[in-house]
Write a protein that holds these residues in place. Sequence first.
Motif, PDB file in Angstrom:
ATOM      1  N   LEU A  30       0.814  -1.201   0.000  1.00 20.25           N
ATOM      2  CA  LEU A  30       0.000   0.000   0.000  1.00 20.25           C
ATOM      3  C   LEU A  30       0.854   1.260   0.000  1.00 20.25           C
ATOM      4  O   LEU A  30       0.477   2.271  -0.558  1.00 20.25           O
ATOM      5  CB  LEU A  30      -0.918   0.000   1.221  1.00 20.25           C
ATOM      6  CG  LEU A  30      -1.981  -1.093   1.231  1.00 20.25           C
ATOM      7  CD1 LEU A  30      -2.777  -1.025   2.521  1.00 20.25           C
ATOM      8  CD2 LEU A  30      -2.898  -0.938   0.042  1.00 20.25           C
ATOM      9  N   TYR A  31       2.002   1.223   0.655  1.00 14.30           N
ATOM     10  CA  TYR A  31       2.851   2.403   0.744  1.00 14.30           C
ATOM     11  C   TYR A  31       4.295   1.986   0.546  1.00 14.30           C
ATOM     12  O   TYR A  31       4.794   1.112   1.251  1.00 14.30           O
ATOM     13  CB  TYR A  31       2.692   3.089   2.103  1.00 14.30           C
ATOM     14  CG  TYR A  31       3.635   4.239   2.294  1.00 14.30           C
ATOM     15  CD1 TYR A  31       3.500   5.410   1.565  1.00 14.30           C
ATOM     16  CD2 TYR A  31       4.688   4.154   3.192  1.00 14.30           C
ATOM     17  CE1 TYR A  31       4.370   6.459   1.734  1.00 14.30           C
ATOM     18  CE2 TYR A  31       5.565   5.194   3.370  1.00 14.30           C
ATOM     19  CZ  TYR A  31       5.398   6.353   2.638  1.00 14.30           C
ATOM     20  OH  TYR A  31       6.263   7.391   2.793  1.00 14.30           O
ATOM     21  N   ILE A  32       4.964   2.586  -0.419  1.00 13.37           N
ATOM     22  CA  ILE A  32       6.374   2.336  -0.665  1.00 13.37           C
ATOM     23  C   ILE A  32       7.110   3.636  -0.365  1.00 13.37           C
ATOM     24  O   ILE A  32       6.877   4.640  -1.037  1.00 13.37           O
ATOM     25  CB  ILE A  32       6.623   1.892  -2.117  1.00 13.37           C
ATOM     26  CG1 ILE A  32       5.863   0.599  -2.405  1.00 13.37           C
ATOM     27  CG2 ILE A  32       8.113   1.705  -2.364  1.00 13.37           C
ATOM     28  CD1 ILE A  32       5.889   0.175  -3.841  1.00 13.37           C
ATOM     29  N   PRO A  33       7.957   3.671   0.653  1.00 13.90           N
ATOM     30  CA  PRO A  33       8.632   4.930   1.007  1.00 13.90           C
ATOM     31  C   PRO A  33       9.624   5.357  -0.057  1.00 13.90           C
ATOM     32  O   PRO A  33      10.198   4.538  -0.768  1.00 13.90           O
ATOM     33  CB  PRO A  33       9.340   4.598   2.322  1.00 13.90           C
ATOM     34  CG  PRO A  33       9.451   3.130   2.351  1.00 13.90           C
ATOM     35  CD  PRO A  33       8.323   2.580   1.550  1.00 13.90           C
ATOM     36  N   ARG A  34       9.808   6.687  -0.162  1.00 15.39           N
ATOM     37  CA  ARG A  34      10.737   7.256  -1.124  1.00 15.39           C
ATOM     38  C   ARG A  34      11.912   7.865  -0.384  1.00 15.39           C
ATOM     39  O   ARG A  34      11.821   8.167   0.799  1.00 15.39           O
ATOM     40  CB  ARG A  34      10.058   8.367  -1.942  1.00 15.39           C
ATOM     41  CG  ARG A  34       8.897   7.893  -2.742  1.00 15.39           C
ATOM     42  CD  ARG A  34       8.222   9.039  -3.430  1.00 15.39           C
ATOM     43  NE  ARG A  34       7.630   9.940  -2.436  1.00 15.39           N
ATOM     44  CZ  ARG A  34       7.288  11.197  -2.670  1.00 15.39           C
ATOM     45  NH1 ARG A  34       7.476  11.717  -3.860  1.00 15.39           N
ATOM     46  NH2 ARG A  34       6.759  11.946  -1.735  1.00 15.39           N
ATOM     47  N   LYS A  35      13.028   8.032  -1.102  1.00 21.63           N
ATOM     48  CA  LYS A  35      14.198   8.703  -0.548  1.00 21.63           C
ATOM     49  C   LYS A  35      14.493   9.929  -1.392  1.00 21.63           C
ATOM     50  O   LYS A  35      14.311   9.918  -2.604  1.00 21.63           O
ATOM     51  CB  LYS A  35      15.409   7.774  -0.552  1.00 21.63           C
ATOM     52  CG  LYS A  35      15.301   6.650   0.464  1.00 21.63           C
ATOM     53  CD  LYS A  35      16.537   5.820   0.468  1.00 21.63           C
ATOM     54  CE  LYS A  35      17.554   6.511   1.334  1.00 21.63           C
ATOM     55  NZ  LYS A  35      18.742   5.704   1.560  1.00 21.63           N
TER      56      LYS A  35
END
Length: 109
Positions: A30-35
Amino acid sequence: YQRRVHGDTFLSVYFFSLNMQNEEGKNVDLYIPRKCSASNQLIKSNDHASVQFNIGHVDEHGTYTGEFSTVAFAGSLRRNGWADQSLNRIMLKEGILHERADVVAKYKK
């Protein structure tokens, strides 16, 4: 992490990262963190000042080739006014931005 329960007793809780994939092998989290592309800091889900954009690659005739580079900037980087300089540095490093003698000395390391 560890959490204090009663007195000197500690309860250890460990979280395991499970990769959610469907039968076809596609990622369905559902949520893929970004950098952040410039500072490598994790962009939190509540950072509403952060931006992510794709920069299309073109050939020598100026035609879009179907490829693109993704760039993400955290809100703190934009708030401090470092986004323009960071974008120039990243694009010079990837070879997308053409080098000029006055710009190369300033941004390329």
